[in-house]
Design an enzyme around this catalytic site. Structure first.
Site, PDB file in Angstrom:
ATOM      1  N   ASN A   7      -5.663  57.376   2.995  1.00 11.86           N
ATOM      2  CA  ASN A   7      -5.747  56.171   3.814  1.00 11.86           C
ATOM      3  C   ASN A   7      -6.649  55.146   3.117  1.00 11.86           C
ATOM      4  O   ASN A   7      -7.815  55.438   2.826  1.00 11.86           O
ATOM      5  CB  ASN A   7      -6.308  56.564   5.190  1.00 11.86           C
ATOM      6  CG  ASN A   7      -6.403  55.395   6.136  1.00 11.86           C
ATOM      7  OD1 ASN A   7      -6.838  54.316   5.735  1.00 11.86           O
ATOM      8  ND2 ASN A   7      -6.022  55.580   7.372  1.00 11.86           N
ATOM      9  N   ASP A   9      -7.503  52.084   4.242  1.00 12.02           N
ATOM     10  CA  ASP A   9      -8.070  51.074   5.159  1.00 12.02           C
ATOM     11  C   ASP A   9      -9.448  50.580   4.727  1.00 12.02           C
ATOM     12  O   ASP A   9      -9.765  49.398   4.814  1.00 12.02           O
ATOM     13  CB  ASP A   9      -8.267  51.659   6.569  1.00 12.02           C
ATOM     14  CG  ASP A   9      -6.972  51.937   7.285  1.00 12.02           C
ATOM     15  OD1 ASP A   9      -5.901  51.561   6.769  1.00 12.02           O
ATOM     16  OD2 ASP A   9      -7.033  52.566   8.366  1.00 12.02           O
ATOM     17  N   HIS A  10     -10.300  51.547   4.315  1.00 16.98           N
ATOM     18  CA  HIS A  10     -11.697  51.155   4.121  1.00 16.98           C
ATOM     19  C   HIS A  10     -11.955  50.452   2.791  1.00 16.98           C
ATOM     20  O   HIS A  10     -13.038  49.915   2.578  1.00 16.98           O
ATOM     21  CB  HIS A  10     -12.624  52.335   4.379  1.00 16.98           C
ATOM     22  CG  HIS A  10     -12.559  52.736   5.822  1.00 16.98           C
ATOM     23  ND1 HIS A  10     -12.768  51.825   6.839  1.00 16.98           N
ATOM     24  CD2 HIS A  10     -12.224  53.901   6.424  1.00 16.98           C
ATOM     25  CE1 HIS A  10     -12.590  52.432   8.007  1.00 16.98           C
ATOM     26  NE2 HIS A  10     -12.251  53.687   7.788  1.00 16.98           N
ATOM     27  N   ARG A  18     -16.828  40.437   3.027  1.00 10.24           N
ATOM     28  CA  ARG A  18     -17.030  39.087   2.505  1.00 10.24           C
ATOM     29  C   ARG A  18     -15.838  38.167   2.767  1.00 10.24           C
ATOM     30  O   ARG A  18     -15.795  37.056   2.248  1.00 10.24           O
ATOM     31  CB  ARG A  18     -17.313  39.141   0.991  1.00 10.24           C
ATOM     32  CG  ARG A  18     -18.691  39.663   0.661  1.00 10.24           C
ATOM     33  CD  ARG A  18     -19.754  38.663   1.089  1.00 10.24           C
ATOM     34  NE  ARG A  18     -21.079  39.236   1.109  1.00 10.24           N
ATOM     35  CZ  ARG A  18     -21.919  39.214   0.087  1.00 10.24           C
ATOM     36  NH1 ARG A  18     -21.565  38.680  -1.048  1.00 10.24           N
ATOM     37  NH2 ARG A  18     -23.112  39.735   0.208  1.00 10.24           N
ATOM     38  N   ARG A  45      -4.342  47.506  12.530  1.00  9.62           N
ATOM     39  CA  ARG A  45      -4.932  47.465  13.874  1.00  9.62           C
ATOM     40  C   ARG A  45      -4.635  46.123  14.533  1.00  9.62           C
ATOM     41  O   ARG A  45      -4.465  45.109  13.859  1.00  9.62           O
ATOM     42  CB  ARG A  45      -6.445  47.689  13.811  1.00  9.62           C
ATOM     43  CG  ARG A  45      -6.830  49.081  13.329  1.00  9.62           C
ATOM     44  CD  ARG A  45      -8.339  49.285  13.422  1.00  9.62           C
ATOM     45  NE  ARG A  45      -8.763  49.405  14.799  1.00  9.62           N
ATOM     46  CZ  ARG A  45      -9.066  50.553  15.401  1.00  9.62           C
ATOM     47  NH1 ARG A  45      -9.026  51.692  14.743  1.00  9.62           N
ATOM     48  NH2 ARG A  45      -9.429  50.572  16.665  1.00  9.62           N
ATOM     49  N   HIS A  50      -9.258  45.423   9.151  1.00  8.63           N
ATOM     50  CA  HIS A  50      -9.262  45.761   7.710  1.00  8.63           C
ATOM     51  C   HIS A  50      -7.911  45.424   7.067  1.00  8.63           C
ATOM     52  O   HIS A  50      -7.788  44.425   6.384  1.00  8.63           O
ATOM     53  CB  HIS A  50      -9.716  47.203   7.444  1.00  8.63           C
ATOM     54  CG  HIS A  50      -9.284  48.245   8.427  1.00  8.63           C
ATOM     55  ND1 HIS A  50      -7.974  48.454   8.762  1.00  8.63           N
ATOM     56  CD2 HIS A  50      -9.998  49.162   9.139  1.00  8.63           C
ATOM     57  CE1 HIS A  50      -7.895  49.435   9.626  1.00  8.63           C
ATOM     58  NE2 HIS A  50      -9.103  49.895   9.901  1.00  8.63           N
ATOM     59  N   THR A 101     -10.255  55.598  15.344  1.00  9.45           N
ATOM     60  CA  THR A 101      -9.451  56.246  16.384  1.00  9.45           C
ATOM     61  C   THR A 101     -10.243  57.412  16.970  1.00  9.45           C
ATOM     62  O   THR A 101     -10.653  58.302  16.243  1.00  9.45           O
ATOM     63  CB  THR A 101      -8.135  56.747  15.761  1.00  9.45           C
ATOM     64  OG1 THR A 101      -7.602  55.699  14.958  1.00  9.45           O
ATOM     65  CG2 THR A 101      -7.137  57.119  16.830  1.00  9.45           C
ATOM     66  N   GLU A 151       0.548  64.876  14.197  1.00 13.34           N
ATOM     67  CA  GLU A 151      -0.652  64.933  13.362  1.00 13.34           C
ATOM     68  C   GLU A 151      -1.778  65.417  14.267  1.00 13.34           C
ATOM     69  O   GLU A 151      -2.122  64.753  15.251  1.00 13.34           O
ATOM     70  CB  GLU A 151      -0.991  63.562  12.763  1.00 13.34           C
ATOM     71  CG  GLU A 151      -2.291  63.618  11.952  1.00 13.34           C
ATOM     72  CD  GLU A 151      -2.588  62.351  11.169  1.00 13.34           C
ATOM     73  OE1 GLU A 151      -1.661  61.589  10.842  1.00 13.34           O
ATOM     74  OE2 GLU A 151      -3.785  62.146  10.866  1.00 13.34           O
ATOM     75  N   HIS A 191      -8.426  63.154  10.260  1.00 11.21           N
ATOM     76  CA  HIS A 191      -9.544  62.485  10.909  1.00 11.21           C
ATOM     77  C   HIS A 191     -10.844  63.234  10.635  1.00 11.21           C
ATOM     78  O   HIS A 191     -10.983  64.390  11.035  1.00 11.21           O
ATOM     79  CB  HIS A 191      -9.361  62.322  12.421  1.00 11.21           C
ATOM     80  CG  HIS A 191     -10.013  61.055  12.884  1.00 11.21           C
ATOM     81  ND1 HIS A 191     -11.358  60.974  13.095  1.00 11.21           N
ATOM     82  CD2 HIS A 191      -9.514  59.816  13.061  1.00 11.21           C
ATOM     83  CE1 HIS A 191     -11.652  59.722  13.426  1.00 11.21           C
ATOM     84  NE2 HIS A 191     -10.560  59.002  13.405  1.00 11.21           N
ATOM     85  N   GLY A 192     -11.720  62.580   9.933  1.00 11.64           N
ATOM     86  CA  GLY A 192     -13.045  63.142   9.664  1.00 11.64           C
ATOM     87  C   GLY A 192     -13.053  64.222   8.588  1.00 11.64           C
ATOM     88  O   GLY A 192     -14.085  64.865   8.375  1.00 11.64           O
TER      89      GLY A 192
HETATM   90  N1  PXP Z   1      -5.235  60.139  10.710  1.00  6.91           N
HETATM   91  C1  PXP Z   1      -5.246  59.200  11.686  1.00  6.91           C
HETATM   92  C2  PXP Z   1      -4.171  59.231  12.714  1.00  6.91           C
HETATM   93  C3  PXP Z   1      -6.244  58.203  11.710  1.00  6.91           C
HETATM   94  O1  PXP Z   1      -6.222  57.276  12.693  1.00  6.91           O
HETATM   95  C4  PXP Z   1      -7.215  58.170  10.696  1.00  6.91           C
HETATM   96  C5  PXP Z   1      -8.239  57.069  10.667  1.00  6.91           C
HETATM   97  O2  PXP Z   1      -7.595  55.854  10.427  1.00  6.91           O
HETATM   98  C6  PXP Z   1      -7.155  59.161   9.694  1.00  6.91           C
HETATM   99  C7  PXP Z   1      -6.178  60.143   9.743  1.00  6.91           C
HETATM  100  C8  PXP Z   1      -8.142  59.205   8.576  1.00  6.91           C
HETATM  101  O3  PXP Z   1      -9.406  59.494   9.084  1.00  6.91           O
HETATM  102  P1  PXP Z   1     -10.669  59.442   8.141  1.00  6.91           P
HETATM  103  O4  PXP Z   1     -10.834  58.028   7.687  1.00  6.91           O
HETATM  104  O5  PXP Z   1     -11.787  59.921   9.017  1.00  6.91           O
HETATM  105  O6  PXP Z   1     -10.385  60.372   6.985  1.00  6.91           O
END
Ligand code: PXP
Length: 238
Positions: A7, A9-10, A18, A45, A50, A101, A151, A191-192
Site C-alpha cells: 500500500n 498511501d503513505h 508540503r 479516501r 493522501h 481504517t 480481507e 492492517h498493522g
Molecule cells: N488493508 C486495508 C483494508 C487497509 O485499510 C489498510 C490501511 O489502508 C491496510 C491493509 C494496510 O495497513 P497498514 O498501513 O497498517 O499496513
C-alpha cells in the site's frame, strides 16, 4: 506462501505534508514492483488526504502487476471504480475523523446494499474483496452476498498489548481464514502488519495475500523502497 500487496498511501501522506509533488506514490509503485512485490494497493479516501484521483488514474496506467483499490462503498467511489477499472476493489468502512481504517465492514448489517455494490463491480470484471473483522457471521454474510475475497482485519492482533491477547487474536484469524476458505472465499489479511509480527500471519495456509503499507513505507524512508520491500518478501517467503 502469500502474495504481497504494498500500500503506497503513505508515500502520498509525505507529499501532502508540503502539498507538493514529491515523493510520488506512482514512482514508489514502480520501485515496489521492481523489488518483486505482487501488487500495489491504494486507498482513495473521501477526504483525499493522501491518494488523489490523479494518482489512481496514473497507477492504473503504470502498475504492471495487480492494482487493488481500497474504498468506501459510496456512490462517488463506485463511480470512480467503474471508470478506472482496477483489478480488485476492497470495500472498507470509512469515517472522516479516523487516523486509519479502524475496523472491518459490518456485512451483516449492510447486507442488501453491499450485495448490490458487489454485483455492480463484479459485472465489470473487478474482483471484489470485503475488509472484515475475524468473525464468523461476517464471513458467512460475505460468502452469501457473492464476494470473491475477504480481507481479514489483523489490527487487533498487531496492536495487542500482551502476548496472551496477541495469541488469542492470532487464533481467531487462523480459524476464520479456514472458515472463509471452506465457504469458497479467497482470503487475504492486512492492517498493522510489520517486520516483527508478519511471520505468524504469513504461515496461515489459507491466506493468499497480505496487504501492508505503513511499516514498509516507514522502512523505505530509512533504507530505500526496494530494500524495504525485499526484506518484507524474505520474511513472508521464508
Ligand atoms: N488493508 C486495508 C483494508 C487497509 O485499510 C489498510 C490501511 O489502508 C491496510 C491493509 C494496510 O495497513 P497498514 O498501513 O497498517 O499496513
Amino acid at each position: 506462501m502469500p502474495r504481497l500487496g504494498v500500500n503506497v498511501d503513505h508515500v502520498a501522506t509525505l507529499r501532502e505534508a508540503r502539498k507538493g509533488k514529491l515523493p510520488d506514490p506512482v514512482a514508489a509503485a514502480v520501485l515496489v514492483e521492481m523489488a518483486g512485490a505482487d501488487g500495489i494497493v491504494c486507498h482513495l479516501r473521501e477526504d483525499r488526504r493522501h491518494i488523489k484521483d490523479k494518482d489512481l488514474y496514473l497507477l492504473k496506467d503504470v502498475v504492471k502487476t495487480h492494482l487493488n483499490l481500497e474504498m468506501a462503498a459510496t456512490e462517488e467511489m463506485i463511480k470512480i471504480a467503474l471508470d478506472v477499472l482496477p483489478d480488485m476493489v476492497t470495500l472498507v468502512p470509512e469515517r472522516r475523523e479516523e487516523l486509519t481504517t479502524e475496523g472491518g465492514l459490518d456485512v451483516v448489517r449492510h447486507f442488501d446494499y453491499l450485495e448490490e455494490v458487489v454485483e455492480m463491480l463484479r459485472q465489470q470484471g473487478i474482483v471484489v474483496s470485503l475488509f472484515i473483522d475475524p468473525e464468523i457471521q461476517q464471513i458467512k454474510s460475505a460468502a452469501r452476498l457473492g464476494a470473491d475475497y475477504v480481507e481479514i482485519h489483523t489490527g487487533l492482533y498487531a496492536n495487542a498489548e500482551d502476548l496472551g491477547s496477541a495469541l488469542d487474536e492470532l487464533e481467531k484469524i487462523r480459524s476464520m481464514a479456514a472458515a472463509a476458505a471452506k465457504l469458497g472465499l479467497g482470503v487475504s489479511a492486512g492492517h498493522g502488519l510489520n517486520y516483527q509480527n508478519v511471520r505468524e500471519i504469513a504461515r496461515i495456509p489459507q491466506i493468499e495475500e497480505l496487504n501492508i503499507g505503513h511499516s514498509i513505507v516507514s522502512r523505505a524512508v530509512m533504507v530505500g523502497m526496494e530494500r524495504a520491500v525485499r526484506e518484507m518478501l524474505e520474511l513472508i517467503r521464508r
